[in-house]
Design a protein around this motif. Structure first.
Motif, PDB file in Angstrom:
ATOM      1  N   THR A  48       0.858  -1.358   0.007  1.00 45.92           N
ATOM      2  CA  THR A  48      -0.094   0.117   0.053  1.00 45.92           C
ATOM      3  C   THR A  48       0.825   1.182   0.096  1.00 45.92           C
ATOM      4  N   PHE A  49       0.607   2.199  -0.875  1.00 49.10           N
ATOM      5  CA  PHE A  49       1.305   3.261  -1.151  1.00 49.10           C
ATOM      6  C   PHE A  49       1.066   4.226   0.088  1.00 49.10           C
ATOM      7  N   VAL A  50       2.125   4.808   0.937  1.00 44.28           N
ATOM      8  CA  VAL A  50       2.057   5.476   2.027  1.00 44.28           C
ATOM      9  C   VAL A  50       2.521   6.713   1.839  1.00 44.28           C
ATOM     10  N   GLY A  51       3.448   7.287   0.800  1.00 42.28           N
ATOM     11  CA  GLY A  51       4.193   8.536   0.646  1.00 42.28           C
ATOM     12  C   GLY A  51       5.360   8.477  -0.119  1.00 42.28           C
ATOM     13  N   SER A  52       6.129   9.409  -0.043  1.00 40.65           N
ATOM     14  CA  SER A  52       7.187   9.455  -0.995  1.00 40.65           C
ATOM     15  C   SER A  52       8.390   9.753  -0.306  1.00 40.65           C
ATOM     16  N   THR A  53       9.497   9.518  -0.328  1.00 35.22           N
ATOM     17  CA  THR A  53      10.870   9.826   0.417  1.00 35.22           C
ATOM     18  C   THR A  53      11.347  11.240   0.029  1.00 35.22           C
ATOM     19  N   PRO A  54      12.004  11.898   1.120  1.00 33.69           N
ATOM     20  CA  PRO A  54      12.019  11.219   2.820  1.00 33.69           C
ATOM     21  C   PRO A  54      10.652  11.711   3.121  1.00 33.69           C
ATOM     22  N   SER A  55      10.138  10.619   4.178  1.00 31.46           N
ATOM     23  CA  SER A  55       9.018  10.717   4.779  1.00 31.46           C
ATOM     24  C   SER A  55       8.874   9.855   6.138  1.00 31.46           C
ATOM     25  N   LYS A  56       8.129  10.410   7.092  1.00 32.25           N
ATOM     26  CA  LYS A  56       8.188   9.499   8.359  1.00 32.25           C
ATOM     27  C   LYS A  56       6.679   8.780   8.250  1.00 32.25           C
ATOM     28  N   VAL A  57       6.574   7.540   8.297  1.00 29.91           N
ATOM     29  CA  VAL A  57       5.604   6.578   8.301  1.00 29.91           C
ATOM     30  C   VAL A  57       5.385   6.038   9.571  1.00 29.91           C
ATOM     31  N   THR A  58       4.055   5.604   9.380  1.00 28.02           N
ATOM     32  CA  THR A  58       3.587   4.791  10.825  1.00 28.02           C
ATOM     33  C   THR A  58       3.417   3.319  10.326  1.00 28.02           C
ATOM     34  N   ILE A  59       3.742   2.534  11.231  1.00 30.24           N
ATOM     35  CA  ILE A  59       3.874   1.021  10.985  1.00 30.24           C
ATOM     36  C   ILE A  59       3.249   0.271  12.248  1.00 30.24           C
ATOM     37  N   ALA A  60       2.342  -0.705  12.127  1.00 30.99           N
ATOM     38  CA  ALA A  60       2.128  -1.373  13.119  1.00 30.99           C
ATOM     39  C   ALA A  60       3.209  -2.174  14.035  1.00 30.99           C
ATOM     40  N   ALA A  61       3.308  -2.227  15.281  1.00 29.25           N
ATOM     41  CA  ALA A  61       4.235  -2.718  16.306  1.00 29.25           C
ATOM     42  C   ALA A  61       3.825  -4.362  16.261  1.00 29.25           C
ATOM     43  N   ASN A  62       4.926  -4.658  16.585  1.00 26.99           N
ATOM     44  CA  ASN A  62       4.997  -6.270  16.942  1.00 26.99           C
ATOM     45  C   ASN A  62       4.616  -7.301  15.720  1.00 26.99           C
TER      46      ASN A  62
END
Length: 674
Positions: free
Chosen positions: A279-293
């Protein structure tokens, strides 16, 4: 009179007494005389005011005093001797009232409205646990018994608590300073809440108040509550719970979601697409959020560069960094087309086919040629480094026709069917051609067009002419008894509804010209009408001389003509035909023809765009996109109707004129695609 008037034998003490009484009488006389003179003068300078006091209950114990100035209160009247005075009015159960009265006041009747004192209410609550008390939704702070002052009226007191059944009680406050007691007895509640939270360190709160960690199994007040479950490094969870009387609510196990982790993604070069699990979430440079564990796939993609893929798993709330160095890639492309065309890459001209180019992933290669629909392709990462791009160009108009919908539905119910460019060659019967032998009528239609599958219904025409009365019994009948001009104006109105350029131009001198470049709605031409009625578009053959074919009698169900059903009405009729309607029928009541059109034969005849000429154009000569005669007084009518009983008038090639309008004539709409 002198003192010598008394005898010599008078006692000196008596003498002094007599003299004192005489002086007193003199003073009294002077005072009386002064009063007799002053009272009229005082009365002359007195201003009287009357007091009207409300409510009536205040008059029962009213007391009026004056605090300053010269005034006298007599009952509910005030005598003002001086310039001004201040009145104080008191009554048991009412707030004291003060007002100033001035001699210059014009109104000699003073209306006084006294405010009742509030009642003093003490609320007693018998309960086995702590409770909260509200009166009319406002909390009364403290521990029962609770005393509060309330204005006269009816109130509702509410008592709630974790271990009681909510209680509501209505009571009346007497007011007027009266002291009252309200006695309330509560009922113990057995309502309870059970919840278990993962992780077990999570705090459990009810309405913002903490009640434990991990697990709670205990009492809860009846009503609606907000349950909050909060733990470090986890997303807080809030939910509303409604608890009934003696209800046991079990939320079972609630598992909190870990706080997401964050990832700072950079690439060289930058502006590369970041995809998390596809899934596209942005372009570099970028801070993205991801699911933990959880293991997450990271894909970095940029045109002309090799895609890089990796996986990462982070703890709740963790922040990490990933950098990617991208490798460029070039693709050798050989571009071919039929016919020969111009080649473009990302909008820049690169020559003509055949052509060999160096392209990159994400480039758009396009080929164009005048009169043909352009084609393009985007270079994808997947595939060999050497590629062949082959294009088969299609005629532009044919491409437009193929991409146009088969059916158009306008204003919810007007349906039009698509007809392609075509050539038609038919045999015209001698009695139509005007000779002893059949003639040939040939024409070519180079412009694809849409044609209505039905005649325009009354309910559809009523949206244009709002004064037309339409009922359920006649809404699906074809509109008839309208002029050619009214039909043309309907077409222009329908074009405006769809924001299309109108075809008909109505001139100030009453004339009408046709804008053949416009793509709005219009009446079909005679050639278009005959093509739809006589030529089978799928088999590419002529259907016959009649809408139903070549037989000299209408087929059953083929249309609404004047057959034997008209005999009882004394109408002329065709003895070899019988249908279900003596008069006009709802559109679509009879079978559609091979091309999907209803009522091209029978029901009502139809206005077409052409001017009328007695002899058909195109006999024994080929016409191209015929629009009919350039001049003429009358407009043409095509097709038979529900009164037609003569087979000659049922020929597809038959044409006629009517007066300005006729009950047997309606219309259907058409429009060009280009």
């Amino acid at each position: 009179m002198s003192d010598s008037s008394f005898g010599s034998d008078t006692d000196p003490l008596d003498l002094r007494r007599i003299q004192k009484e005489r002086r007193a009488r003199i003073v009294t006389a002077i005072v009386v005389v002064t009063l007799l003179v002053s009272i009229p003068l005082l009365l002359f300078r007195t201003t009287a005011f009357k007091l009207e006091i409300a409510p009536d209950k205040a008059n029962e114990t009213v007391r009026i005093t004056t605090d300053e100035g010269m005034a006298l209160a007599v009952g509910k009247r005030i005598l003002l001797f001086g310039q001004t005075t201040k009145l104080r009015i008191e009554s048991v159960g009412f707030q004291p009232y003060q007002t100033r009265v001035d001699r210059t006041t014009q109104d000699r009747v003073l209306s006084i409205m006294m405010d009742p004192l509030p009642g003093s209410v003490t609320i007693h609550v018998q309960a086995s646990s702590d409770v909260s008390v509200e009166v009319q939704g406002t909390e009364v702070s403290g521990t029962p018994p609770l005393t509060t002052e309330l204005a006269r009226g009816v109130y509702v007191v509410s008592v709630t608590g974790n271990q009681i059944v909510p209680l509501q009680h209505e009571f009346r406050v007497e007011g007027y300073g009266v002291t009252q007691d309200v006695q309330l007895v509560t009922e113990e509640s057995t309502a309870s809440l059970t919840v278990q939270v993962v992780p077990n360190t999570a705090a459990i709160e009810i309405n913002g108040s903490p009640i434990g960690h991990g697990v709670y199994n205990g009492r809860i007040a009846v009503g609606t509550h907000e349950i909050s479950l909060v733990a470090e490094n986890y997303l807080p969870h809030h939910l509303q719970v409604s608890v009934g009387i003696n209800e046991q609510v079990d939320l079972e196990v609630v598992e909190l979601r870990p706080l997401p982790a964050s990832l700072d993604v950079t690439s060289n070069p930058s502006d590369a697409s970041i995809l998390l699990d596809g899934t596209f979430v942005g372009s570099t440079p970028s801070k993205v959020t991801i699911a933990a564990n959880k293991e997450v796939e990271i894909k970095i993609r940029k045109p002309n560069y090799l895609t890089q893929t990796t996986s990462i798993e982070l703890r709740p709330g963790e922040r990490s960094t990933r950098s990617f160095n991208l490798e460029s890639v070039e693709i050798q492309a050989e571009v071919n087309s039929s016919p020969k065309a111009v080649v473009w890459v990302n909008g820049e001209r690169k020559g003509s086919t055949p052509s060999k180019l160096v392209v990159n992933v994400g480039d758009v290669v396009k080929v164009t040629r005048e009169g043909f629909a352009s084609q393009s392709v985007e270079i994808e990462a997947a595939g060999p480094e050497r590629r062949s791009l082959d294009f088969q160009l299609v005629d532009e108009l044919r491409d437009k026709y193929d991409k146009s919908p088969e059916l158009l539905v306008i204003n919810d119910s007007i349906t039009l069917r698509k007809i392609p460019p075509l050539q038609v060659s038919t045999r015209v019967p001698p009695d139509i051609a005007g000779g002893s032998d059949p003639s040939t009528r040939e024409f070519e239609l180079t412009r694809a067009f849409y044609l209505g599958t039905h005649e325009i219904r009354r309910k559809e025409y009523a949206k244009f002419v709002t004064s037309l009365k339409v009922e359920a019994s006649n809404e699906d009948l074809p509109i008839s008894e309208i002029s050619w001009e009214e039909a043309a104006r309907f077409c222009n109105w329908l074009s405006a509804q769809q924001k299309l350029e109108p075809v008909y131009v109505f001139e100030s001198n009453g004339g009408v010209t046709i804008n053949s470049a416009a793509l709005g709605f219009r009446l079909p031409t005679e050639a278009e009408w005959e093509a739809a009625a006589q030529f089978d578009l799928y088999r590419e053959t002529v259907i016959g001389a009649y809408p139903w074919g070549s037989a000299d009698a209408p087929r059953t169900g083929s249309g609404n003509y004047s057959g034997r059903e008209s005999r009882p009405e004394m109408y002329p009729f065709l003895d070899v035909h019988l249908d279900n309607h003596v008069e006009v029928a709802p559109v679509g009541s009879y079978r559609q023809n091979a091309n999907g059109f209803h009522d091209l034969g029978g029901n009502v005849a139809e206005w077409v765009q052409d001017r009328y000429e007695s002899k058909s154009q195109g006999l024994n000569q080929k016409l191209k996109d015929p629009l009919g005669p350039q001049s003429g007084l009358d407009r043409m009518v095509k097709g038979a109707d529900f009164r037609t009983h003569d087979l000659k008038e049922m020929y597809i090639n038959s044409r006629r004129v009517v007066g300005l309008k006729d009950e047997t004539v309606g219309f259907r709409v058409a429009k060009w695609l280009w």
